[in-house]
Design a protein around this motif. Structure first.
Motif, PDB file in Angstrom:
ATOM      1  N   GLY A 138     -13.740  -7.916  -5.296  1.00  0.00           N
ATOM      2  CA  GLY A 138     -12.676  -7.014  -5.729  1.00  0.00           C
ATOM      3  C   GLY A 138     -12.717  -6.760  -7.226  1.00  0.00           C
ATOM      4  O   GLY A 138     -12.554  -5.623  -7.680  1.00  0.00           O
ATOM      5  N   ASP A 139     -12.963  -7.822  -8.004  1.00  0.00           N
ATOM      6  CA  ASP A 139     -13.083  -7.650  -9.455  1.00  0.00           C
ATOM      7  C   ASP A 139     -14.268  -6.752  -9.809  1.00  0.00           C
ATOM      8  O   ASP A 139     -14.186  -5.905 -10.711  1.00  0.00           O
ATOM      9  CB  ASP A 139     -13.249  -9.012 -10.136  1.00  0.00           C
ATOM     10  CG  ASP A 139     -11.942  -9.790 -10.190  1.00  0.00           C
ATOM     11  OD1 ASP A 139     -10.879  -9.158 -10.076  1.00  0.00           O
ATOM     12  OD2 ASP A 139     -11.995 -11.027 -10.341  1.00  0.00           O
ATOM     13  N   ASP A 186      -7.053  -8.299  -1.191  1.00  0.00           N
ATOM     14  CA  ASP A 186      -6.061  -8.793  -0.237  1.00  0.00           C
ATOM     15  C   ASP A 186      -6.684  -9.494   0.957  1.00  0.00           C
ATOM     16  O   ASP A 186      -6.003 -10.259   1.652  1.00  0.00           O
ATOM     17  CB  ASP A 186      -5.176  -7.640   0.250  1.00  0.00           C
ATOM     18  CG  ASP A 186      -4.046  -7.347  -0.723  1.00  0.00           C
ATOM     19  OD1 ASP A 186      -3.834  -8.145  -1.647  1.00  0.00           O
ATOM     20  OD2 ASP A 186      -3.375  -6.301  -0.561  1.00  0.00           O
ATOM     21  N   PHE A 187      -7.960  -9.216   1.250  1.00  0.00           N
ATOM     22  CA  PHE A 187      -8.600  -9.886   2.381  1.00  0.00           C
ATOM     23  C   PHE A 187      -8.491 -11.403   2.234  1.00  0.00           C
ATOM     24  O   PHE A 187      -8.137 -12.110   3.187  1.00  0.00           O
ATOM     25  CB  PHE A 187     -10.075  -9.485   2.473  1.00  0.00           C
ATOM     26  CG  PHE A 187     -10.311  -8.191   3.199  1.00  0.00           C
ATOM     27  CD1 PHE A 187     -10.102  -8.096   4.561  1.00  0.00           C
ATOM     28  CD2 PHE A 187     -10.757  -7.071   2.519  1.00  0.00           C
ATOM     29  CE1 PHE A 187     -10.324  -6.909   5.230  1.00  0.00           C
ATOM     30  CE2 PHE A 187     -10.981  -5.875   3.172  1.00  0.00           C
ATOM     31  CZ  PHE A 187     -10.767  -5.791   4.540  1.00  0.00           C
ATOM     32  N   THR A 228      -9.217   4.982  -4.694  1.00  0.00           N
ATOM     33  CA  THR A 228      -9.877   3.926  -5.474  1.00  0.00           C
ATOM     34  C   THR A 228      -9.001   2.681  -5.652  1.00  0.00           C
ATOM     35  O   THR A 228      -9.430   1.559  -5.344  1.00  0.00           O
ATOM     36  CB  THR A 228     -10.318   4.468  -6.840  1.00  0.00           C
ATOM     37  OG1 THR A 228     -11.298   5.488  -6.640  1.00  0.00           O
ATOM     38  CG2 THR A 228     -10.915   3.358  -7.693  1.00  0.00           C
ATOM     39  N   PRO A 229      -7.746   2.800  -6.141  1.00  0.00           N
ATOM     40  CA  PRO A 229      -6.923   1.594  -6.265  1.00  0.00           C
ATOM     41  C   PRO A 229      -6.616   0.949  -4.927  1.00  0.00           C
ATOM     42  O   PRO A 229      -6.477  -0.277  -4.835  1.00  0.00           O
ATOM     43  CB  PRO A 229      -5.637   2.091  -6.926  1.00  0.00           C
ATOM     44  CG  PRO A 229      -5.772   3.534  -7.151  1.00  0.00           C
ATOM     45  CD  PRO A 229      -7.066   4.000  -6.628  1.00  0.00           C
ATOM     46  N   ILE A 230      -6.506   1.777  -3.858  1.00  0.00           N
ATOM     47  CA  ILE A 230      -6.253   1.228  -2.522  1.00  0.00           C
ATOM     48  C   ILE A 230      -7.425   0.352  -2.093  1.00  0.00           C
ATOM     49  O   ILE A 230      -7.239  -0.759  -1.577  1.00  0.00           O
ATOM     50  CB  ILE A 230      -6.043   2.369  -1.505  1.00  0.00           C
ATOM     51  CG1 ILE A 230      -4.854   3.249  -1.902  1.00  0.00           C
ATOM     52  CG2 ILE A 230      -5.858   1.796  -0.103  1.00  0.00           C
ATOM     53  CD1 ILE A 230      -3.519   2.597  -1.764  1.00  0.00           C
ATOM     54  N   LEU A 231      -8.644   0.843  -2.289  1.00  0.00           N
ATOM     55  CA  LEU A 231      -9.843   0.099  -1.908  1.00  0.00           C
ATOM     56  C   LEU A 231      -9.953  -1.213  -2.676  1.00  0.00           C
ATOM     57  O   LEU A 231     -10.241  -2.272  -2.094  1.00  0.00           O
ATOM     58  CB  LEU A 231     -11.086   0.955  -2.154  1.00  0.00           C
ATOM     59  CG  LEU A 231     -12.444   0.281  -1.923  1.00  0.00           C
ATOM     60  CD1 LEU A 231     -12.581  -0.155  -0.476  1.00  0.00           C
ATOM     61  CD2 LEU A 231     -13.585   1.214  -2.315  1.00  0.00           C
ATOM     62  N   ILE A 232      -9.710  -1.157  -3.979  1.00  0.00           N
ATOM     63  CA  ILE A 232      -9.799  -2.361  -4.801  1.00  0.00           C
ATOM     64  C   ILE A 232      -8.751  -3.378  -4.360  1.00  0.00           C
ATOM     65  O   ILE A 232      -9.040  -4.578  -4.187  1.00  0.00           O
ATOM     66  CB  ILE A 232      -9.621  -2.004  -6.284  1.00  0.00           C
ATOM     67  CG1 ILE A 232     -10.775  -1.115  -6.765  1.00  0.00           C
ATOM     68  CG2 ILE A 232      -9.521  -3.262  -7.143  1.00  0.00           C
ATOM     69  CD1 ILE A 232     -10.569  -0.518  -8.142  1.00  0.00           C
ATOM     70  N   TYR A 239       0.819  -1.210   0.000  1.00  0.00           N
ATOM     71  CA  TYR A 239       0.000   0.000   0.000  1.00  0.00           C
ATOM     72  C   TYR A 239       0.854   1.261   0.000  1.00  0.00           C
ATOM     73  O   TYR A 239       0.428   2.298  -0.514  1.00  0.00           O
ATOM     74  CB  TYR A 239      -0.941  -0.020   1.205  1.00  0.00           C
ATOM     75  CG  TYR A 239      -1.901  -1.176   1.139  1.00  0.00           C
ATOM     76  CD1 TYR A 239      -2.984  -1.151   0.272  1.00  0.00           C
ATOM     77  CD2 TYR A 239      -1.698  -2.318   1.903  1.00  0.00           C
ATOM     78  CE1 TYR A 239      -3.859  -2.220   0.185  1.00  0.00           C
ATOM     79  CE2 TYR A 239      -2.562  -3.396   1.823  1.00  0.00           C
ATOM     80  CZ  TYR A 239      -3.643  -3.339   0.960  1.00  0.00           C
ATOM     81  OH  TYR A 239      -4.498  -4.402   0.854  1.00  0.00           O
ATOM     82  N   ALA A 240       2.047   1.182   0.551  1.00  0.00           N
ATOM     83  CA  ALA A 240       2.951   2.335   0.500  1.00  0.00           C
ATOM     84  C   ALA A 240       3.328   2.639  -0.956  1.00  0.00           C
ATOM     85  O   ALA A 240       3.295   3.800  -1.387  1.00  0.00           O
ATOM     86  CB  ALA A 240       4.199   2.056   1.326  1.00  0.00           C
TER      87      ALA A 240
END
Length: 284
Positions: free
Chosen positions: A272-273, A212-213, A203-207, A162-163
């Motif tokens: 996620g998709d 990743d869950f 947006t990309p972080i959320l996706i 995420y960084a």
């Protein structure tokens, strides 16, 4: 009346947003919701105690014990459902901590640049140079077995992702005209980052976090499988599969937790998709 009107608009907007999701994403969301509800309420379902004998040892699936019993006579179905109490919260905490740490450091690196950017990115490079499972195993083995130590090990594995992602987004957004206008208008650095840059970076972080869950659930089970996660007699899916692996002909011991992990990983992958297609039309 005003509050009620605002609430109705938000509810309508949420329902519209959900309706736009693809069918696989909706199915994934239902599966995830099932496991979240299970983790929160399973203790009230009246199931057999997952730590106590519920029948004879190594019973095959039957009308009383739908997934049979394990080597200690404990009900496999009950232990599988109680396993959500361990796996779901751990996945939520690990991803949330990874996003928080990675997003903060990535935003600082991308916005400040220079020596600060170099130092943070070199730390990221060192961390990601190790295979994730190997790094998680090393940290967990150093800290000692236990679900908390396994969670800390997984946070160390996940935050660099995420960084990097947040840094790339900040570098792209901070060059836009509205940010330059805010700088020319005398806005402070913190306000520019909080108001003009970060809202466009999530947006990309959320996706990525949604996908990743499932990977966190899988890694947590892997650590428990090799004895570095939740310790017996905890009804954790990885440790249950480890027990089942040593009793190949009693296949039902590993069946329940295996299906649970598979359904949760696929659920997060489908969702996620769907979120990627909805929030990032360019991905189509």
């Amino acid at each position: 009346m005003i509050v009620s009107s605002v609430s109705k608009r938000r509810l309508s907007s949420s329902l519209t947003w959900i309706a736009k999701l693809s069918l696989p994403a909706k199915i994934g969301g239902v599966v995830i919701l099932f496991w979240i509800i299970t983790a929160l309420t399973v203790s009230h379902w009246g199931l057999p105690d997952p730590m106590q004998m519920a029948g004879r040892r190594l019973l095959a699936p039957n009308l009383k014990n739908w997934l049979g019993t394990d080597a200690l006579g404990r009900d496999v179905l009950s232990r599988t459902l109680y396993g959500a109490v361990y796996s779901v919260p751990i996945a939520l905490l690990v991803v949330a901590a990874g996003v928080a740490i990675g997003a903060v450091l990535g935003a600082i690196a991308g916005y400040v640049g220079g020596v600060v950017d170099g130092a943070i990115m070199r730390l990221v490079d060192v961390t990601v140079s190790f295979p994730p499972i190997l790094l998680a195993m090393t940290v967990a083995a150093t800290l000692g077995p236990g679900i908390v130590n396994a969670a800390l090990a997984m946070v160390i594995v996940w935050w660099p992702v995420y960084a990097r992602l947040m840094r790339a987004q900040v570098l792209e957004v901070k060059e836009r005209e509205h940010v330059e206008a805010a700088i020319a208008g005398g806005a402070g650095h913190l306000r520019i980052l909080r108001v003009h840059i970060l809202p466009l970076c999530w947006t990309p972080i959320l996706i990525n976090a949604t996908m990743d869950f499932g990977q966190v659930v899988l890694l947590a089970a892997s650590l428990s499988f090799i004895g570095l996660g939740a310790t017996p007699p905890s009804p954790e899916w990885g440790s249950m599969i480890s027990e089942g692996a040593s009793r190949f002909y009693n296949w039902w011991i590993a069946l329940g937790p295996g299906i649970a992990i598979l359904s949760l990983v696929l659920g997060f992958s489908f969702l996620g998709d769907g979120l990627r297609d909805l929030l990032d039309p360019r991905s189509k």
